[in-house]
Design an enzyme around this catalytic site. Structure first.
Site, PDB file in Angstrom:
ATOM      1  N   LYS A 121       3.593  -3.062  28.565  1.00 24.68           N
ATOM      2  CA  LYS A 121       3.228  -4.008  27.506  1.00 24.68           C
ATOM      3  C   LYS A 121       2.427  -3.304  26.408  1.00 24.68           C
ATOM      4  O   LYS A 121       2.544  -3.647  25.223  1.00 24.68           O
ATOM      5  CB  LYS A 121       2.427  -5.178  28.079  1.00 24.68           C
ATOM      6  CG  LYS A 121       3.241  -6.144  28.924  1.00 24.68           C
ATOM      7  CD  LYS A 121       4.273  -6.910  28.108  1.00 24.68           C
ATOM      8  CE  LYS A 121       3.646  -8.014  27.285  1.00 24.68           C
ATOM      9  NZ  LYS A 121       4.667  -8.824  26.558  1.00 24.68           N
TER      10      LYS A 121
ATOM     11  N   TYR B 198       3.150  -3.184  34.553  1.00 27.76           N
ATOM     12  CA  TYR B 198       3.175  -4.269  33.567  1.00 27.76           C
ATOM     13  C   TYR B 198       2.259  -3.984  32.380  1.00 27.76           C
ATOM     14  O   TYR B 198       2.725  -3.968  31.226  1.00 27.76           O
ATOM     15  CB  TYR B 198       2.824  -5.606  34.222  1.00 27.76           C
ATOM     16  CG  TYR B 198       2.666  -6.729  33.212  1.00 27.76           C
ATOM     17  CD1 TYR B 198       3.771  -7.238  32.536  1.00 27.76           C
ATOM     18  CD2 TYR B 198       1.410  -7.259  32.915  1.00 27.76           C
ATOM     19  CE1 TYR B 198       3.631  -8.255  31.593  1.00 27.76           C
ATOM     20  CE2 TYR B 198       1.262  -8.269  31.981  1.00 27.76           C
ATOM     21  CZ  TYR B 198       2.371  -8.763  31.322  1.00 27.76           C
ATOM     22  OH  TYR B 198       2.224  -9.756  30.382  1.00 27.76           O
TER      23      TYR B 198
END
Length: 330
Positions: free
Chosen positions: A141, A137
């Site tokens: 990102k 994640y």
């Protein structure tokens, strides 16, 4: 303003839609499902996936601003799934903006993009991206955020906001996870240090997005930059957790494990989940062990000066609203 909000049916996305509609803006929500609460608000809804550029273009047609909120979040999972949703999806949003001559893109980033496993105390936007990430994640990102900021140009002004630990009534991620683990007797403090952690109430995070859009032109201070967004009220992590539990009518967390034990457990769990291809999330990961045993609080003075950001709802006020929402849910 006519704005497209990707992930408009989600927790933060819904708050952004709600605030835009309240001030008279036209709103199109782009999500994978239909959401009755958005229909009640009067927002137009378009169904689609971020991987579908044509669907994005159709939804964004006629808009002058895009709030790209949608993302695949989590502590565990296949890297390619995160990459497809967070990186390729963001590249498609940028492409749609360019093809349709949309001139403002507000991206919802994450403070986890600068987390290297150590304490962050009063960190500002000069913090670098780490050389190594322990979860897909934050890694994806970070890649997506860099693409957004690099896309800033005379034709398309871009900005990234990094809200930290968003919470409030209607939360479908942080608060439910804490409450569920506490009710199951599986919540443990990690370490004994009073590590300060920032959070942000959802309406404050949403308002920061509107502020950013209102100030976003190519040569304005926010263009091409990232900003941390918090309530500016750092508290010891487990004090904040216990206050959330109190709002839910639950007792505080008292039992604890050492950071070393938690990290070792995370390593073992990750190894087992990969080797046995187990479904769901492991009960602990290395990333979570480090997150829950280190300080995370940020200097939001740049957001205050460049975006006019001023959190209106304090933690105390937010917790009262959260407690009231639990009572209504009963």
């Amino acid at each position: 303003m006519r704005a497209l909000v990707t992930g408009g049916g989600g927790f933060l996305g819904s708050a952004i839609v709600r605030q835009l509609v309240a001030r008279g803006d036209q709103v199109v929500s782009f999500s994978r499902g239909d959401y009755p609460h958005l229909a009640v608000l009067g927002a137009e809804q378009r169904r689609g996936d971020l991987s579908d550029l044509e669907a994005l273009k159709a939804a964004a047609k006629g808009c002058d601003t895009v709030f790209h909120v949608a993302a695949k979040a989590g502590i565990w999972g296949d890297y390619q799934e995160y990459y497809q949703a967070n990186v390729v999806g963001t590249e498609n949003v940028i492409a749609a903006c360019r093809l349709l001559s949309i001139d403002r893109l507000v991206y919802t980033g994450s403070p986890s993009v600068v987390f290297d496993g150590s304490d962050v105390e009063g960190g500002n936007e000069l913090l670098p991206y780490p050389a190594h990430f322990e979860a897909p994640y934050p890694q994806t990102k970070a890649i997506a955020e860099q693409a957004v900021l690099a896309a800033n140009s005379l034709e398309l002004a871009t900005v990234s906001l990094r809200p930290h630990l968003i919470w409030g009534p209607g939360d479908n991620h942080l608060v439910p996870r804490i409450v569920a683990k506490a009710r199951a007797g599986k919540l443990r403090k990690i370490g004994s240090r009073p590590c300060l952690v920032d959070t942000v109430y959802v309406e404050n995070a949403a308002e920061a997005h509107l502020n950013a859009a209102d100030r976003l032109v190519f040569d304005a201070p926010p263009a091409g930059k990232a900003y941390f967004i918090t309530n500016g009220e750092p508290l010891p992590l487990w004090e904040m957790v216990n206050r959330i539990l109190a709002a839910a009518g639950l007792p505080p967390v008292t039992r604890s494990v050492s950071p070393g034990v938690a990290y070792a457990a995370g390593t073992v769990c990750e190894t087992l989940w990969k080797a046995l291809r187990l479904s769901g999330e492991p009960p602990m990961t290395r990333f979570v062990a480090r997150e829950l045993s280190t300080a995370h609080w940020f200097d939001v003075s740049n957001a205050r000066s460049d975006l006019g950001y001023q959190p209106r709802i304090s933690i105390d006020e937010g917790l009262k609203l959260l407690q009231a929402s639990f009572k209504v849910a009963k």
